[in-house]
Design an enzyme around this catalytic site. Structure first.
Site, PDB file in Angstrom:
ATOM      1  N   CYS A   1      91.327  63.780  38.573  1.00 56.93           N
ATOM      2  CA  CYS A   1      90.289  62.748  38.519  1.00 56.93           C
ATOM      3  C   CYS A   1      88.913  63.397  38.400  1.00 56.93           C
ATOM      4  CB  CYS A   1      90.365  61.832  39.738  1.00 56.93           C
ATOM      5  SG  CYS A   1      89.930  62.604  41.304  1.00 56.93           S
ATOM      6  N   THR A   2      87.915  62.580  38.205  1.00 59.03           N
ATOM      7  CA  THR A   2      86.566  63.104  37.966  1.00 59.03           C
ATOM      8  C   THR A   2      86.019  63.885  39.157  1.00 59.03           C
ATOM      9  OG1 THR A   2      85.703  60.950  38.583  1.00 59.03           O
ATOM     10  CG2 THR A   2      85.865  61.406  36.246  1.00 59.03           C
TER      11      THR A   2
END
Length: 103
Positions: free
Chosen positions: A9-10
């Site tokens: 994920c970011t």
């Protein structure tokens, strides 16, 4: 069915590991063998070998960012989704993967 994949994920914390857990639980409930590599803030964990990727029926990339080593999956059946999709609909995702892999 043998499934391999990567979650990332970011921010590299919560969604990376949530997606991993949801996918593993859904795959095991469906009777599948699964191994998920995580690429988070602490680096790559549970790294996939090329042999594991080659032996898999299908791969899942539940990623929100560019991942390290995506080229390893070239020439394989790959499903690419967001970590949010993997977290919210893991059972549907595993069912779709069965369709795509023909298993």
């Amino acid at each position: 069915m043998k499934i391999v994949g990567v979650t990332a994920c970011t921010i590299g914390i919560a969604h990376t590991y949530l997606a991993q857990q949801k996918l593993e639980d859904a795959a095991k409930a469906a009777g599948d063998e699964i191994k998920i590599e995580t690429q988070g803030t602490i680096g790559i964990e549970n790294a996939l070998t090329q042999e594991e990727i080659d032996d898999a029926d299908i791969a899942i990339l539940a990623v929100d960012v560019k991942i390290s080593g995506e080229e390893r999956f070239k020439g394989h059946k790959v499903v690419k989704v967001s970590t949010e999709t993997a977290i919210k609909s893991p059972k549907k995702l595993i069912a779709k993967m069965h369709e795509i892999a023909g298993k």
